[in-house]
Design a protein around this motif. Structure first.
Motif, mmCIF file in Angstrom:
data_model
loop_
_atom_site.group_PDB
_atom_site.id
_atom_site.type_symbol
_atom_site.label_atom_id
_atom_site.label_comp_id
_atom_site.label_asym_id
_atom_site.label_seq_id
_atom_site.Cartn_x
_atom_site.Cartn_y
_atom_site.Cartn_z
ATOM 1 N N CYS A 156 -0.913 -36.035 -31.469
ATOM 2 C CA CYS A 156 -0.236 -37.199 -30.897
ATOM 3 C C CYS A 156 -1.266 -38.194 -30.356
ATOM 4 O O CYS A 156 -2.109 -37.848 -29.528
ATOM 5 N N CYS B 47 -0.484 -39.102 -26.290
ATOM 6 C CA CYS B 47 -0.790 -38.200 -25.174
ATOM 7 C C CYS B 47 -2.021 -37.344 -25.481
ATOM 8 O O CYS B 47 -2.395 -36.485 -24.684
ATOM 9 N N GLY C 51 1.387 -33.560 -24.893
ATOM 10 C CA GLY C 51 2.848 -33.554 -24.928
ATOM 11 C C GLY C 51 3.433 -34.775 -24.247
ATOM 12 O O GLY C 51 3.105 -35.046 -23.087
ATOM 13 N N CYS C 52 4.272 -35.521 -24.987
ATOM 14 C CA CYS C 52 4.919 -36.695 -24.393
ATOM 15 C C CYS C 52 6.243 -36.919 -25.110
ATOM 16 O O CYS C 52 6.661 -36.110 -25.928
ATOM 17 N N CYS D 200 6.061 -37.344 -29.085
ATOM 18 C CA CYS D 200 5.838 -36.113 -29.869
ATOM 19 C C CYS D 200 6.787 -35.012 -29.443
ATOM 20 O O CYS D 200 6.599 -33.860 -29.818
HETATM 21 ZN ZN LIG Z 1 2.523 -37.015 -27.397
#
Ligand SMILES: [Zn+2]
Lengths: 336, 688
Positions: free
Chosen positions: A260, A263, A267-268, A271
């Protein structure tokens, strides 16, 4: 009048002169045939020899002095005159220049051209195929017979029971193979259609199909070609991963993810917390597809991939709504 | 597929976290799209691709996880011996479409609400609880992946089941959802002595439905041919959990286990052992599962993958996946288990090996083959050239859907025999306004212009390069000519540097700039007859002797029909890029630049309004003198200094000889001759 006095009176008269013509009058007044200094020089003849020498020297010095002063003032006045001329001609240089403001390239077209360029540099040629396509090329020849569940993966616009709006650029694979003997190596950019419209789907979008078949092509080649492409279009250090997937016309099939870019993998929202973003589908050309066009699948093998342009453009330019691409709002287009 | 982690753990103890489980599954082809918290459990939301019907169950996912982790699979106990006779005869009339039909009779069940724990699991997987019997069939469907159907035994007539395709006898059925349905041709039905009681593999019938009053049950588990189920489901517009699995390929081998599991659950939940009687069963299995034997050379696996996987490892992977294997001399013979109907050939086996071996372990290497590199191709270059030229003239590139509103054809007032009326019609458009494919790009650009105007933009220039679609013969693909169209409007008063030119000339200038960029010299413009353009401010482009586009001001009538409110003139153009592509000249052949100077003459003539500048220039250029090199118009005047109905035009003419310097006297003779003849030709006079 002695040399010293001449200089003094010259300087007094020079003081207020502000024009080239005034300066000329002053020159004649001192250095002309009947000028003050000339007259003094003429008087030298009547002096005794010992006085004549020193008085002569003095007068000559004064002459040089006057000439130098005149030249200097002339230079000054010329510059002044030029400055005044420039000042009177001055324009407002902060006003806008006159030109036709160039139009902008649509972000999807921009991405499509960039990607095409990358693959052309890798030796791929560019092919085209019809957008209104026979069911045969869009499905059957790609190992998707009628009543195949995979047809559900793509909502299809129909023109007649046998004619569809192509749902992917893959039919170009078949058309090119029918026309050319192996080896073949091409990309096919173009529009594709799906009978689907919501916040993340538009009924038309753009794909680039990639295809390479020869007598020695492997999954390992597929990985390297796509990795090097993704590194060029995004960034050289973006992580790339291949995971098994399913397309009826490739086997083995692979979905390709990049780390991604928002981020950096932590993790965001984009994604969905996974740290990875799905970017394209690919795989080794299914032997059925090769056999359908008369390529001997025991000799030839190859890979195929399909990339959605809108998706790449959205990631590259942080665009959060796919529908923006088709509104053609100049406030949007003007940014690219 | 939604998989509660707690349920999964009843089948396997993977010994790893739910996150690690999700990662392992994703990297082997079962993409976990999300992990959703559901009470104390976590639900894995898995995108199961259409080939993996075996993974549409808790068991299937557990089985895959067992392969990936090595943790053992915990299967429910298989049936303990044969059940007695069911008292029901089963006749399969089409053994190709129904290869196995089994059932169990259960008596004295108390039908009522199912238990809370089961309802929760069903709901976590997206199913609605109905009653304990139906819930059990759904529960087993989710758990083991095999669809079951429960009939109210006492409503089945004649103690017999017939499996057959719809025909003159079996014509319609009222399904569980209360809809009376006409059976499509070829649809497989389950019938009793009197008629259809279920749409095989899709939905049960209303007449035999399990209700509160139901005590005795006939539980069905069968195998139906995928394509037939899909065809019927599609024809009826029905998709159920059951049809979804059958059309992807159910596991014929799990039928006894599924029946056993469901019977035991019903016994437990509908009264308990002692009350509920698990009675006899039936299992008609005319076409036994015969797995294909697939031959795979280990060298071929590595040749396709570009890897170096040992034969032992390949065998290990296939065995763990439940494939029967034996090998000799680098040749593996393997047969997939009954739940892997998707594995048919060598390529499928290679994928299985690669998938479990791990795609990430296969090295990446650029291909060495230097294939014929045709480059981008001249057409691709051409399209880029066109885009660049049009942007230089201030047009931004637009992209619109290829659809067209049927009203657009009326708004353009196209004549009935205009080719642009031969639009391709979509059978299933998303909306009427998008039911045709474009035959011209202009209507899309008009909508773009309105969109921008409504948002306060005053100066708009948009151009689009796209294919349009002209229907030719029925049943054949349409023609797809490539077009470039543009639209422009500008606010005159607020522009900083005044430009007095008519908007028409700005649009025409953009077209001419493009033609210059393409080096297409053989071209001229003639008044256009396009019905949607201003008749006095529009021109057709004629290049290479063919009409290949138009440019002009949108007629007020058309503007009104398209509901454009603004008063400013709107210019449009549309060019046929395929024709222009064909007209591209060959590469330049250099000619020496002139060695001798030219002599210029200007001439201003007063002529009737109707005389076109182009006619005058052509007359001058065609004048029989080898010295006339160039002629161009440089001024146009209409007003009080010339009589009404006339105009003054000024031209610059350039004379030159290739081999010497011309003299003024020489030119004077030619020029005065030209002027005299020109005045006669145009009926004009020299401007005083
Ligand atoms: Zn992300």
């Amino acid at each position: 009048m002695g040399g010293v006095n001449i200089r003094k009176s010259f300087l007094q008269e020079l003081g207020p002169v502000r024009t080239i013509s005034g300066l000329e009058l002053l020159r004649v007044r001192y250095l002309g045939k009947k000028g003050i200094l000339t007259a003094e020089l003429k008087k030298l003849g009547g002096l005794p020899p010992e006085e004549r020498r020193s008085a002569g020297a003095l007068l000559n010095e004064s002459k040089v002095f006057i000439e130098t002063e005149l030249a200097a003032r002339r230079q000054e006045l010329k510059e002044l005159e030029l400055r005044e001329k420039f000042a009177s001609q001055a324009i407002d240089v902060t006003l806008p220049g006159r030109y036709t403001r160039p139009g902008r390239t649509h972000p999807v077209i921009r991405v499509m051209r960039e990607i095409t360029g990358i693959f052309v540099a890798m030796g791929f040629s560019v092919e085209e195929g019809p957008e209104v396509e026979l069911d045969y090329y869009n499905f059957e020849a790609l190992n998707i017979p009628k009543e195949h569940p995979a047809r559900e993966m793509q909502d299809t616009f129909y023109v007649s029971p046998d004619i569809v709006l192509r749902t992917h650029t893959s039919p170009v694979q078949v058309r090119v193979m029918q026309r050319k003997k192996p080896p073949v190596k091409f990309i096919a950019p173009g529009k594709v259609y799906r009978c689907d419209a919501d916040i993340s789907h538009t009924p038309m979008f753009h794909q680039i199909e990639g295809f390479m078949v020869a007598d020695d092509i492997t999954f390992s080649h597929l990985k390297a070609v796509l990795e090097s492409f993704l590194h060029r279009i995004f960034s050289p250090d973006v992580p790339v991963r291949f995971r098994p997937s399913y397309f009826p016309f490739t086997e083995p099939s692979a979905e390709v993810d990049i780390g991604c870019i928002f981020c950096k993998g932590t993790g965001c929202r984009t994604c969905k917390g996974t740290g990875w973003i799905e970017i394209l589908g690919s795989g080794m050309v299914h032997p059925h597809v090769l056999e359908m066009v008369g390529y001997d699948s025991r000799i030839y093998s190859g890979f195929a991939f399909g990339i959605g342009m809108e998706r790449v453009a959205m990631l590259k330019y942080s665009i959060d709504d796919i529908r923006l691409f088709f509104e053609n709002d100049l406030r949007f287009l003007g940014q690219f | 597929m939604r998989v509660p982690f707690g349920w999964l753990q009843e089948f396997i103890n993977p010994g790893i976290s739910v996150e690690k489980t999700a990662h392992l599954l994703t990297m082997s082809g079962l993409e976990v799209e999300a992990l959703e918290t559901d009470g104390e459990d976590v639900v894995l939301v898995i995108n199961v691709t259409p080939n993996r019907a075996d993974c549409l169950s808790i068991l299937g996912i557990a089985r895959e996880l067992s392969v990936l982790t090595g943790a053992p699979l915990k299967l429910p106990a298989p049936p303990a011996g044969e059940a007695g006779p069911a008292g029901i005869t089963v006749e399969i009339r089409n053994t190709e479409l129904c290869r196995r039909y089994a059932g169990r009779v259960i008596r004295n069940a108390r039908t009522g609400p199912g238990p809370e724990w089961m309802a929760k699991r069903l709901e976590a997987c997206g199913l609605r609880p109905i009653n304990n019997i139906v819930d059990v069939t759904n529960y087993v469907l989710l758990e083991l992946g095999h669809p079951l159907h429960a009939f109210d035994l006492n409503t089945l007539k004649g103690g017999r089941i017939v499996v057959d395709t719809a025909d003159k006898v079996y014509r319609k059925i009222k399904t569980l959802d209360g809809v009376e349905r006409k059976l499509p041709a070829g649809a497989l039905v389950i019938a009793d002595a009197e008629g259809p009681v279920a749409l095989a593999g899709i939905m049960g019938g209303a007449s035999t439905e399990v209700e509160e009053s139901t005590r005795d049950i006939f539980l069905e588990a069968a195998w139906f041919e995928p394509r037939n189920i899909r065809k019927t489901a599609r024809a009826l517009g029905l998709s159920t959990e059951s049809s979804y699995r059958f059309e992807r390929g159910a596991d014929i081998g799990i039928i006894p286990l599924a029946l056993e599991r469901a019977s035991l659950l019903i016994e437990d939940l509908a009264g308990g052992p002692g009350t509920v009687i698990r009675d006899g069963g039936v299992d008609v299995y005319p076409v036994k599962y015969a797995p294909p034997t697939i031959e795979v050379r280990t060298s071929r696996v590595n040749r396709i993958l570009g890897a170096e996987i040992e034969e032992d490892e390949m065998l290990r992977i296939l065995s763990r996946l439940g494939f029967a294997v034996n090998s000799s001399d680098g040749l593996i013979r393997t047969s997939p288990p009954s739940f892997r109907l998707d594995v048919e050939g060598e390529a499928d086996v290679i994928e299985e090996v690669a998938r479990i071996y791990g795609y990430d372990r296969i090295p990446a290497a650029l291909p060495s083959s230097t294939l014929s590199a045709d480059g981008a191709g001249s057409r691709e270059d051409f399209i880029r050239l066109v885009g660049g030229a049009i942007r230089k003239s201030g047009y931004s590139e637009a992209v619109n859907y290829s659809f067209m509103n049927p009203r657009a054809l009326e708004n353009l007032s196209l004549s009935p025999n205009d080719l642009r009326r031969n639009a391709v019609v979509l059978l299933n458009p998303l909306k009427t306004e998008e039911s045709l494919l474009r035959t011209t790009i202009v209507p899309s650009l008009i909508e773009n212009l309105k969109h921008n105007r409504e948002r306060g933009l005053k100066n708009i220039r948009l151009a689009e390069t796209a294919r349009v679609f002209i229907r030719e013969r029925e049943g054949e693909l349409p023609r797809e000519p490539l077009k470039l169209a543009g639209i422009a409007v500008q606010q005159k008063t607020h522009s900083f540097w005044r430009d007095a030119a008519e908007d028409f000339y700005l649009a025409k200038g953009a077209v001419e700039a493009l033609l210059d960029e393409l080096r297409i010299k053989d071209r001229h413009f003639t008044p256009s007859g396009e019905p949607f353009l201003h008749p006095g401010k529009s021109a057709d482009l004629v290049a290479g002797g063919r009409k290949c586009g138009y440019v002009g001001v949108l007629s007020p009538a058309a503007a009104e029909k398209f509901e454009i409110r603004e008063k400013e003139e709107i210019t449009v153009f549309e060019l046929d890029l395929d024709v222009l592509f064909d007209l591209l000249p060959p590469p330049t052949v250099y000619r020496p630049v002139p060695k001798f100077p030219y002599i210029e003459r200007d001439i201003a003539i007063v002529v009737a309004d109707g005389i076109k500048a182009d006619d005058v220039i052509r007359y001058i250029k065609n004048y029989p003198s080898e010295f006339i090199e160039e002629a161009a118009v440089f001024d146009l005047y209409k007003g009080e200094k010339v009589p009404a109905g006339k105009k003054s035009m000024a031209f610059n003419i350039r004379y030159r000889a290739g081999d010497r310097t011309l003299t003024e006297d020489e030119i004077e003779v030619i020029h005065s001759g030209l002027v005299k003849d020109l005045l006669v030709h145009t009926g004009g006079s020299l401007r005083a």
